[in-house]
Motif scaffolding. Structure first.
Motif, PDB file in Angstrom:
ATOM      1  N   TRP A  24    -121.114  35.656 -30.055  1.00  0.00           N
ATOM      2  CA  TRP A  24    -119.702  35.716 -30.423  1.00  0.00           C
ATOM      3  C   TRP A  24    -119.118  37.099 -30.175  1.00  0.00           C
ATOM      4  CZ3 TRP A  24    -117.694  38.973 -34.196  1.00  0.00           C
ATOM      5  CH2 TRP A  24    -118.596  39.510 -35.115  1.00  0.00           C
ATOM      6  N   GLN A  25    -119.953  38.137 -30.220  1.00  0.00           N
ATOM      7  CA  GLN A  25    -119.464  39.489 -29.972  1.00  0.00           C
ATOM      8  C   GLN A  25    -119.275  39.768 -28.485  1.00  0.00           C
ATOM      9  OE1 GLN A  25    -122.243  42.094 -31.951  1.00  0.00           O
ATOM     10  NE2 GLN A  25    -121.301  41.774 -33.947  1.00  0.00           N
ATOM     11  N   THR A  28    -116.512  36.134 -26.460  1.00  0.00           N
ATOM     12  CA  THR A  28    -115.149  35.854 -26.900  1.00  0.00           C
ATOM     13  C   THR A  28    -114.201  36.863 -26.267  1.00  0.00           C
ATOM     14  OG1 THR A  28    -115.958  35.040 -29.025  1.00  0.00           O
ATOM     15  CG2 THR A  28    -113.624  35.579 -28.878  1.00  0.00           C
ATOM     16  N   ARG A  30    -111.576  39.370 -26.192  1.00  0.00           N
ATOM     17  CA  ARG A  30    -110.948  40.236 -27.186  1.00  0.00           C
ATOM     18  C   ARG A  30    -110.789  41.605 -26.545  1.00  0.00           C
ATOM     19  NH1 ARG A  30    -115.928  41.138 -25.557  1.00  0.00           N
ATOM     20  NH2 ARG A  30    -117.100  42.661 -26.742  1.00  0.00           N
ATOM     21  N   TYR A 221    -112.838  35.292 -33.746  1.00  0.00           N
ATOM     22  CA  TYR A 221    -113.563  36.544 -33.506  1.00  0.00           C
ATOM     23  C   TYR A 221    -113.130  37.587 -34.533  1.00  0.00           C
ATOM     24  CZ  TYR A 221    -114.953  40.972 -31.393  1.00  0.00           C
ATOM     25  OH  TYR A 221    -115.490  42.224 -31.182  1.00  0.00           O
TER      26      TYR A 221
END
Length: 274
Positions: A24-25, A28, A30, A221
């Motif tokens: 997820w880090q 995603t 971002r 996130y």
């Protein structure tokens, strides 16, 4: 209200360690609040920048300005270095992403030597090490400007290349600024002057994700970041991220992570203690 990231200073991280971070880090879309430079010496994978996906390989150098959304996926064992500029670097840097594929050995050695020099200063424990490292970071900023001009064809590949990618880049830039609001995909489409269907089609063509998936992923996130880094109550996180009710937030979070927010926070805390 978005919880700000902790103010940062110049630092480096081996890409092998970065690639071992939770999915997820990494995967995603971002943005960071500081510029980032990635230098790959081994391995390959895919990186999505401003909604445009492309492959990376050894001897690729990628610069990502602050505020530009990106995600990272390693397909083989990756080696190299990530350089995070910090918030107060005071340097003139490109305001658009760069993806340089360095084919000449001299160019590869040049950037490698700069990265090694920054690393030696930060890890060497010598007097005035941070000041010296910042001087080397200045050389990296000069290197970026030179290669942006010398390799214009390669450099522009990090930016949008067609109408779909240009629209997706505009969407991701707006999304990064507004994801904490209650705006939905229709609102974003209206702001961009297109229909929701057109926006979704452009996002899918550019990076394989729908506009709604990008919006939901970015909110969740941030939710995980806030749950792992702060003690903000779950109900407040739901409000801060634009969810209509805490219950809707909890269901959306559990659907993506397999756990409700409170349980995920406890699991994360237990994992980091061990």
């Amino acid at each position: 209200m978005r919880i700000p990231e902790t103010p940062s200073r110049l630092r480096m991280q081996p890409l092998a360690k970065l690639a071992n971070s939770p999915k997820w880090q990494l995967e995603t879309l971002r943005a960071l609040t500081e510029p980032c430079f990635l230098w790959f010496t081994h391995g390959q994978g895919r990186i999505t920048i401003a909604g445009s996906a492309r492959g990376f390989h050894p001897h690729n150098a990628i610069f990502i300005p602050a505020g530009v959304m990106f995600s990272f996926q390693a397909m083989t064992r990756v080696q190299g270095m990530a350089v995070y500029f910090g918030h107060n670097h005071g340097l003139k840097l490109p305001d658009t992403p760069l993806h340089l594929r360095l084919r000449e050995g001299g160019h590869q050695s040049e950037v490698g030597h700069i990265i090694d020099a920054i690393h030696r200063e930060l890890d060497g424990g010598r007097p005035l090490a941070e000041r010296a490292a910042l001087c080397q970071l200045g050389l990296l900023s000069v290197w970026l400007d030179r290669h942006r001009a010398e390799h214009q064809q390669d450099a522009t590949q990090a930016g949008p290349r067609n109408a779909n990618e240009r629209l997706t880049a505009r969407y991701t830039a707006l999304l990064e600024r507004e994801f904490g609001s209650s705006l939905n995909v229709s609102d974003y489409a209206t702001a961009l002057g297109v229909s929701p269907t057109h926006l979704t089609r452009a996002c899918r063509a550019s990076c394989g994700r729908t506009a709604m998936a990008l919006l939901q992923d970015r909110r969740l996130y941030e939710a995980r970041r806030m749950l792992s880094e702060t003690a903000v109550p779950v109900q407040q996180i739901a409000r801060d991220l634009g969810f209509s009710t805490p219950g809707y937030f909890a269901r959306a979070f559990a659907l993506q992570t397999g756990q409700p927010p409170t349980a995920w926070r406890k699991s994360f805390a237990n994992a980091t203690r061990h």
